[in-house]
Design an enzyme around this catalytic site. Structure first.
Site, PDB file in Angstrom:
ATOM      1  N   GLU A  57      45.337  49.305  38.954  1.00  0.00           N
ATOM      2  CA  GLU A  57      46.251  48.156  38.825  1.00  0.00           C
ATOM      3  C   GLU A  57      47.456  48.466  39.701  1.00  0.00           C
ATOM      4  O   GLU A  57      47.814  49.619  39.914  1.00  0.00           O
ATOM      5  CB  GLU A  57      46.742  47.881  37.389  1.00  0.00           C
ATOM      6  CG  GLU A  57      45.659  47.534  36.370  1.00  0.00           C
ATOM      7  CD  GLU A  57      44.733  46.395  36.774  1.00  0.00           C
ATOM      8  OE1 GLU A  57      45.154  45.543  37.600  1.00  0.00           O
ATOM      9  OE2 GLU A  57      43.591  46.362  36.300  1.00  0.00           O
TER      10      GLU A  57
HETATM   11 MG    MG Z   1      38.888  47.521  37.146  1.00  0.00          MG
END
Ligand code: MG
Ligand code: ADP
Length: 247
Positions: free
Chosen positions: A188
């Protein structure tokens, strides 16, 4: 993938007694890593070139859409560095000693549900994730979030023990201060402040003159952020096209 031990340890299932079969299934579940990136197929060309790039680059970003295997690739690479069990086909960088590492994502809850699940398996079946169950020495619990792990200690082939700590961006930049890290994996997109703070941890690490490495895997949900553009500007893929020959 050509696993180091698959030939030694793969009895014919039909020849096993029932208890032996149970044990074999359990053993395979605890060696999940053997099932990833087989060296026979061309299915994972991008992933393999991402791994290979670690030989030259200290900072790498695998930017791709959802369900393209980003988290799996990050977990796989983290695992081979933690254990030192590099597959035969590995052309990326190799650490020869136990390492100190972090894996991080947005919040403690998503780190628990995604990263810990991928690396350690579900809470009720720890040792069935990417890190082979027999390489996990012990784990410590995190405070505040049920079933969250703070650190996992992993046996390295050199005889040492690697340490992987779990972190989340939501705890802020200061949470990424600390001692040197050989490998930091961000699954992320982090803020540029968090990214830069973590990068500092990899500048100088014990056992190597090259510093540590950043592995970054995400889908660019926020568009052209500073983190995204810094990677794009430095990318080999962005080199100008070769000048056409005039002859
Ligand atoms: Mg992922
Ligand atoms: N090398 C691989 N071999 C087999 N399955 C894979 C591989 N890479 C990814 N997958 C599977 O594809 C799905 C999506 O992978 P994931 O890593 O979660 O994608 P992303 O993080 O890009 O959304 C998962 O079910 C994962 O197990």
């Amino acid at each position: 993938m050509k696993s180091q031990d698959s030939s030694k340890h793969s009895p014919k299932l039909e020849e096993l007694t029932e208890p032996e079969l149970d044990w074999e299934i359990q053993r395979r579940n605890r060696r999940k890593i053997n099932r990833y990136y087989p060296d026979t197929g061309q299915l994972y060309r991008k992933h393999l070139s991402f791994f290979r790039a670690s030989a030259q680059h200290r900072e790498r970003l695998l930017m791709a859409g959802n369900r393209c295997g980003k988290t799996t690739a990050g977990a796989y690479e983290m695992t081979v560095h933690l254990t030192g069990q590099y597959p035969d086909w590995w052309e990326g960088r190799r650490f020869t000693t136990a390492i100190d590492a972090w894996a991080a994502g947005d919040t403690s809850k998503t780190v628990r549900d995604i990263l810990q699940h991928e690396l350690l398996g579900p809470t009720h079946a720890r040792g069935t994730g990417m890190i082979p169950g027999d390489a996990i020495v012990r784990m410590t619990n995190a405070r505040g979030v049920a079933d969250a792990v703070d650190r996992v200690f992993v046996r390295h082939v050199s005889g040492g023990v690697s340490v992987l700590g779990f972190k989340s961006y939501s705890e802020g930049r200061k949470n990424f201060q600390g001692t040197a890290k050989h490998v930091i994996w961000f699954d992320e997109e982090p803020s540029i402040e968090v990214y830069t703070e973590a990068l500092m941890r990899t500048m100088k690490v014990p056992g190597t003159d090259q510093g540590g490495m950043m592995i970054v895997t995400f889908t660019p949900l926020q568009g052209y952020t500073e983190v995204v553009t810094s990677f794009l500007e430095a990318s080999d893929d962005n080199a100008p096209p070769p000048v056409a020959s005039t002859q």
